[in-house]
Design an enzyme around this catalytic site. Structure first.
Site, mmCIF file in Angstrom:
data_model
loop_
_atom_site.group_PDB
_atom_site.id
_atom_site.type_symbol
_atom_site.label_atom_id
_atom_site.label_comp_id
_atom_site.label_asym_id
_atom_site.label_seq_id
_atom_site.Cartn_x
_atom_site.Cartn_y
_atom_site.Cartn_z
ATOM 1 N N ASP A 1 -6.589 0.530 1.208
ATOM 2 C CA ASP A 1 -6.602 0.661 2.667
ATOM 3 C C ASP A 1 -7.933 0.127 3.180
ATOM 4 O O ASP A 1 -8.681 -0.520 2.444
ATOM 5 C CB ASP A 1 -6.361 2.109 3.089
ATOM 6 C CG ASP A 1 -7.532 3.023 2.733
ATOM 7 O OD1 ASP A 1 -8.456 2.585 2.010
ATOM 8 O OD2 ASP A 1 -7.532 4.177 3.198
ATOM 9 N N LYS B 1 0.828 -1.208 0.000
ATOM 10 C CA LYS B 1 0.000 0.000 0.000
ATOM 11 C C LYS B 1 0.860 1.256 0.000
ATOM 12 O O LYS B 1 0.593 2.212 -0.740
ATOM 13 C CB LYS B 1 -0.921 0.016 1.226
ATOM 14 C CG LYS B 1 -1.973 1.123 1.174
ATOM 15 C CD LYS B 1 -2.603 1.387 2.526
ATOM 16 C CE LYS B 1 -1.730 2.298 3.361
ATOM 17 N NZ LYS B 1 -2.396 2.802 4.576
#
Length: 225
Positions: free
Chosen positions: A150, A132
């Protein structure tokens, strides 16, 4: 970089819903971008590492003083974790993050001349970074097409019937199948904003959502996340 792990079939109707989702998001959040405040790739990398399990608001409140003291990787590489901690004490998990930042800065200096590399594998290899983080940094700093998954992006992807996956890498893969590559960066920013403003984790504002007409989760008393 595309996740290598394959995911099962997309949810029924996902391909039909995806253009509707994108159209609504473009209307609601035409200028969607990261809410982390940064001026350089280094600042974005540090802010993204700090944002894990923390709000962007808390990160943005802490980073001005941190960056004033340590404006680049060379400066931060001279600091110990104990010296970094006071600057980020208001952020969750600050002790571990301070250790990661100290180690991260040293590796940036040793391996990359103090610059944040425009390379996915190199960013993932940095302490405190992961898939991420690499997607956020490369997309926002270097224009790399990526979808950073997320908790908001994962939750909305499942609620909107775009994915059934709980693994972020597999959610990312599903979204890549459904949306044009040139929309990937916008998509994850817009989904985050919608998750923060409308599709809340505990009590989503379904009556106030423009996607209610085609969202498969509307009307469900308890919405699975």
């Amino acid at each position: 970089m595309t996740p290598t792990s394959a995911s099962p079939r997309l949810p029924a109707g996902a391909r039909a819903r995806a253009p509707q989702v994108l159209s609504c998001l473009e209307t609601l959040y035409p200028d969607a971008r990261t809410e982390l405040v940064f001026n350089t790739p280094f600042e974005l990398l540090v802010a993204t590492v700090l944002s894990a399990q923390a709000t962007d608001v808390s990160v943005n409140a802490a980073t001005p003083a941190l960056f004033a003291a340590y404006p680049d990787a060379h400066a931060l590489s001279t600091a110990t974790a104990e010296e970094i901690e006071p600057y980020i004490r208001s952020i969750g998990l600050y002790r571990g993050k301070a250790k990661n930042l100290a180690a991260l800065a040293r590796l940036l200096v040793e391996r990359h001349g103090g610059e944040v590399p425009n390379d996915f594998a190199a960013v993932v290899a940095l302490p405190g970074a992961g898939r991420k983080t690499a997607n956020v940094v490369l997309s926002n700093a270097y224009g790399f097409p990526a979808i950073a998954v997320d908790t908001h992006v994962g939750r909305l992807s499942r609620r909107l019937g775009l994915s059934v996956q709980t693994n972020p890498d597999k959610v990312e893969l599903d979204l890549q199948k459904l949306f044009p590559r040139e929309k990937w960066v916008f998509l994850h920013h817009a989904l985050i904003l919608h998750g923060r403003r409308v599709c809340f984790a505990r009590k989503p504002n379904c009556p106030g959502c423009v996607m209610a007409d085609f969202c498969p989760k509307v009307g469900v008393e308890h919405v699975a996340v």
